[in-house]
Write an enzyme that holds these catalytic residues in place. Structure first.
Site, PDB file in Angstrom:
ATOM      1  N   LYS A   1      10.381   7.087 -50.658  1.00 18.16           N
ATOM      2  CA  LYS A   1       9.151   7.591 -49.484  1.00 18.16           C
ATOM      3  C   LYS A   1       9.064   8.453 -50.149  1.00 18.16           C
ATOM      4  CE  LYS A   1       8.791   3.699 -47.010  1.00 18.16           C
ATOM      5  NZ  LYS A   1      10.188   3.016 -46.077  1.00 18.16           N
TER       6      LYS A   1
HETATM    7  C1  LIG Z   1      10.285   1.606 -44.966  1.00 17.15           C
HETATM    8  C2  LIG Z   1       9.949   1.734 -43.915  1.00 17.15           C
HETATM    9  C3  LIG Z   1      10.104   1.435 -42.850  1.00 17.15           C
HETATM   10  C4  LIG Z   1      11.651   2.121 -42.670  1.00 17.15           C
HETATM   11  O1  LIG Z   1      12.124   2.622 -43.116  1.00 17.15           O
HETATM   12  P1  LIG Z   1      13.852   3.499 -43.401  1.00 17.15           P
HETATM   13  O2  LIG Z   1      13.836   4.998 -43.327  1.00 17.15           O
HETATM   14  O3  LIG Z   1      14.079   2.586 -44.599  1.00 17.15           O
HETATM   15  O4  LIG Z   1      14.498   2.626 -41.786  1.00 17.15           O
HETATM   16  C5  LIG Z   1       9.529   1.112 -41.758  1.00 17.15           C
HETATM   17  N1  LIG Z   1       8.273   0.726 -41.353  1.00 17.15           N
HETATM   18  C6  LIG Z   1       7.252   1.246 -42.972  1.00 17.15           C
HETATM   19  C7  LIG Z   1       6.598   0.521 -42.801  1.00 17.15           C
HETATM   20  C8  LIG Z   1       8.287   0.876 -44.634  1.00 17.15           C
HETATM   21  O5  LIG Z   1       7.471   1.176 -45.372  1.00 17.15           O
END
Ligand SMILES: *Cc1c(COP(=O)(O)O)cnc(C)c1O
Length: 399
Positions: free
Chosen positions: A199
């Site tokens: 991210k």
């Molecule tokens: C990465 C992601 C999540 C989940 O995030 P985590 O921190 O891995 O639980 C939820 N929604 C979207 C759209 C994502 O890209």
């Protein structure tokens, strides 16, 4: 086979890489040496710093409760739980997302109503939300896809008219603005960010639940740690005897460790710089790919708004003569890591079977999926890496 290839073979360019600096490493080492490795002073400091960041750098009373968790998935689950979502309820979200957005609704025994996207933005279509509302609908979960803000005015207008809650999946949206305001500040019940490895900033695994609702925050804090009415650090530092606590609910184990928070403290100070570099790369892609039969990523609808550029997603236009899979194969053959965001939920066996879903119900998501490729875009890419991606994409089209 020759041992001396005529052209140097470039190493594979990964689809994503985190940017972890010496300050992050030193802070993690400091945590390891401190004797306090789980949720404690650094997690608390990270929560404060996150609120200050959203508040434009101003510390103090801003009314934002920031609750650090070990994933965005956990944060979304806690938000819906605190809102009382449960069996018999329906939550509306986009089919064009990662399964985490929707699975948390099922954790609580509620039902998911998947709806189509607006092909112009790839974000959830407000008209489709409106059409999906039933007497059971309790909540809308918009996803700021790729880091482009959802039209939050449209979402809040629908929510207000129908008495619905709003929980934003902001996993892609740090920092993203809508009408000049950072995602996290709009009048939703909760907003959840992700610090997963790929991210826009990372704590390895982690997330942040943000809310202005003190009651929701209190419930989420209790449920974050087993339903205990005091957290471990409270107990460690409090003046009252530290052995005593009460269980007030069957909670979860969703707390963020201080080791992870140590990373987050420094990533957060660099997030604006990260966005500038991501924007630079996106702009270079836009200009270098403009003449190809591609639909390039949409830009924010209001001038001056920030796009977080978590993803750079191109779609083959109707004139393109190669398929999505041919484009991906060609890029992989040139050593470029790419991905597809997302295989829509309506195509996955669980969601498809559970709700008897067909692609014709989601024509825009389906068409986008069949034509989309996410190109690598991350701060550690050099200008040469960016040009290499451009060259490989152009080559796939014979240009
Ligand atoms: C990465 C992601 C999540 C989940 O995030 P985590 O921190 O891995 O639980 C939820 N929604 C979207 C759209 C994502 O890209």
């Amino acid at each position: 086979m020759s041992n001396t290839p005529s052209q140097p073979v470039l190493p594979f360019l990964p689809f994503a890489l985190p940017e972890i600096g010496e300050e992050e490493i030193a802070e993690v080492v400091d945590t390891l040496r401190s004797g306090w490795v789980t949720t404690g002073p650094k997690a608390r400091k990270f929560e404060e710093a996150f609120g200050t960041y959203l508040n434009g750098g101003q510390a103090g009373e801003h009314g934002l409760h920031c609750i650090a968790v070990n994933s965005a998935t956990a944060g979304l689950h806690l938000a819906l739980e605190a809102l009382g979502i449960g069996p018999g309820d329906e939550v509306i979200t986009t089919t064009h997302t990662f399964t985490a957005t929707a699975e948390v609704v099922r954790y609580l025994g509620a039902d998911v109503k998947l709806v189509d996207i607006d092909p112009a933005t790839l974000n959830i279509d407000p008209a489709a939300i409106e059409a999906a509302i039933t007497p059971r609908t309790k909540c809308i979960m918009p996803v700021h896809y790729a880091g482009l803000a959802v039209d939050m005015d449209a979402i809040h207008d629908i929510a207000q008219r129908h008495g619905l809650k709003v929980v934003e999946d902001a996993a892609h949206a740090l920092p993203t603005t809508f009408k000049g305001q950072l995602v996290g500040l709009h009048a939703s019940d909760a907003v959840v960010f992700s610090f997963y490895a790929n991210k826009t900033m990372t704590t390895g695994e982690g997330g942040m639940l943000v809310t202005r609702n003190a009651e929701l925050a209190a419930r989420a804090k209790v449920m974050r740690l087993h339903g205990i009415n005091r957290d471990a650090f409270d107990r460690f530092t409090a003046k009252v005897p530290s052995w005593y606590y009460e269980i007030v609910a069957p909670g979860f184990k969703y707390n963020l460790t201080d080791i992870a928070a140590a990373l987050g403290l420094h990533q957060l100070t660099r997030i604006d710089g990260f966005q500038v570099r991501r924007e630079q790369i996106a702009t270079r892609f836009d200009e270098a790919l403009a003449d190809l039969p591609l639909v390039l990523p949409p830009r924010p609808q209001h001038a001056g708004d920030l796009h977080a550029w978590h993803l750079y997603v191109v779609r083959l236009s109707d004139e393109a003569t190669l398929t999505r899979d041919q484009l991906i194969d060609s890029l992989f053959a040139d050593g470029i890591g790419v991905s597809v965001h997302y295989i829509p939920l309506h195509l996955h066996p669980y969601w498809k079977e559970r709700y008897d879903l067909q692609p014709v119900q989601f024509p825009h998501s389906q068409k986008a999926y069949e034509r989309m490729v996410s190109l690598p875009l991350y701060t550690r890419m050099t200008d040469a890496d960016v040009e290499r991606v451009i060259t490989a994409v152009r080559k796939a089209f014979g240009r």
